[in-house]
Design an enzyme around this catalytic site. Sequence first.
Site, mmCIF file in Angstrom:
data_model
loop_
_atom_site.group_PDB
_atom_site.id
_atom_site.type_symbol
_atom_site.label_atom_id
_atom_site.label_comp_id
_atom_site.label_asym_id
_atom_site.label_seq_id
_atom_site.Cartn_x
_atom_site.Cartn_y
_atom_site.Cartn_z
ATOM 1 N N LYS A 164 70.001 72.729 91.090
ATOM 2 C CA LYS A 164 71.418 72.682 91.460
ATOM 3 C C LYS A 164 71.924 74.030 91.968
ATOM 4 O O LYS A 164 72.973 74.103 92.602
ATOM 5 C CB LYS A 164 72.267 72.187 90.294
ATOM 6 C CG LYS A 164 72.016 70.728 89.970
ATOM 7 C CD LYS A 164 73.013 70.186 88.964
ATOM 8 C CE LYS A 164 72.812 68.701 88.702
ATOM 9 N NZ LYS A 164 71.577 68.392 87.964
HETATM 10 C C1 LIG Z 1 70.916 67.092 88.016
HETATM 11 C C2 LIG Z 1 69.475 67.032 87.673
HETATM 12 C C3 LIG Z 1 68.648 65.975 88.100
HETATM 13 C C4 LIG Z 1 69.178 64.773 88.845
HETATM 14 O O1 LIG Z 1 69.513 65.067 90.174
HETATM 15 P P1 LIG Z 1 70.406 64.046 91.012
HETATM 16 O O2 LIG Z 1 70.667 64.736 92.314
HETATM 17 O O3 LIG Z 1 71.660 63.851 90.211
HETATM 18 O O4 LIG Z 1 69.641 62.794 91.152
HETATM 19 C C5 LIG Z 1 67.289 66.043 87.812
HETATM 20 N N1 LIG Z 1 66.772 67.063 87.110
HETATM 21 C C6 LIG Z 1 67.537 68.091 86.685
HETATM 22 C C7 LIG Z 1 66.895 69.174 85.907
HETATM 23 C C8 LIG Z 1 68.906 68.121 86.950
HETATM 24 O O5 LIG Z 1 69.660 69.133 86.500
#
Ligand SMILES: *Cc1c(COP(=O)(O)O)cnc(C)c1O
Length: 430
Positions: A107
């Site tokens: 993210k």
């Molecule tokens: C947010 C997150 C996900 C999921 O990603 P999406 O884009 O919401 O499908 C997977 N793994 C981790 C570690 C995350 O923080």
Amino acid sequence: MKFYSTNNSGHQVDLREAVIKGLAPDQGLYMPCSIPRMPKDFFEKLPSLSFQEIGYEVIGNIFSEDLSKDQIKDLVDHTLTFDAPLVKVEEKVYSLELFHGPTLAFKDFGARFCSKLMSLLVEDQKIKVLVATSGDTGSAVANGFYKVPGVEVVILYPSGKVSVLQEKQFTTLGENVTALEVDGVFDDCQRMVKEAFLDKELNEQMLLTSANSINIARWIPQCLYYFYAFSRLPKTTDKLAVAVPSGNFGNIAAGILAERMGLPIDTFVAATNINKVVPDYLGGATFRARPSLQTISNSMDVGNPSNFYRLLALYGNDEEELKAKVKGYFYDDGTTRGAMKKVKKETGYIMDPHGAVAYLGLKEFLEDHEGYTGIFLETAHPGKFNNVVEETLDIQLPLPERLETFLHGTKKTEPLKNDFRAFKEYLKSH
Ligand SMILES: *Cc1c(COP(=O)(O)O)cnc(C)c1O
């Protein structure tokens, strides 16, 4: 580039409005009105380009009408400050490590891009980003927006209800990041933020925005590491399958965006934990949101995936095409732990629970389909989930240095009464 709402393709806005609003007024998701294909010579030279150079070309292609060359360079340089290595785990199985950023999760890419783009779009104005968090969103947004000129971040979180480590990641930064410690629960924080966006007086006095995870400024840049991974793959005549551990389905939707721009990904594997609304849909059921269940891959505990309609939109709302390109798989916690153990034992590679879900999906797909090479996305550093990883693998996993550093910082927060009037007063006087 104009952006339309998935609820009404006639509703179209420019980049600035799409980014500052985040969500369309009809609650739809913004989508680019056209998806520009990358030119042929881009793919020819791809293996010799750096991650940044890939960024300039791809982002340049999408935002050529909206941003200058210098702005695009600034934006990409601010976002891609860390690598995304492609690591060979087994024959024909690669891990794309997306966890080398400041908060050790993928993210960071979206949060960094979003903060910089907002500061470019508002020019000399100041913008306030309001975030309610139960933990992880606060740290990614705070670190992504840290020290970005013209942007103030105000984080509301429920006092005593987030983990010490999560709290430290957004309360020790200072500068343009303020953490308000609310005597209430997460829903109270969320309600106050929503009320602020609806408050006429506040919105006349200041520019407020949300940096929500469905914002195109967080979503679009995620397509970059799919191009980069492809560029680093050894030459092969195999078809390519990419497995994405999915919760809100933003990450996989960004991979599909890359594919729509011409990146030769044959198949996407949508891997989830037991929150399997989308795998059920891909397997033939009607799409139906459900309450989420708690698992060890808790960043994917989502019962109503907010990017689902983006997946459909990317295939022109053709469900058959979506189902032909995207295969769904889901796994329970026991199976996930089993994969973590097996891979550690056989190869030495340590997966976090989210990456392990994607690994499982990829392996199951490869077993049934010949002639493929596969990449799974490792979305978080295993040390971020060290309780689960240590217990599963029976090892000691020291906290990664970047997280350790946060723990030594001093927490700086301001208390806030669980009352919108108090929050409004705070915003007006700061
Ligand atoms: C947010 C997150 C996900 C999921 O990603 P999406 O884009 O919401 O499908 C997977 N793994 C981790 C570690 C995350 O923080």
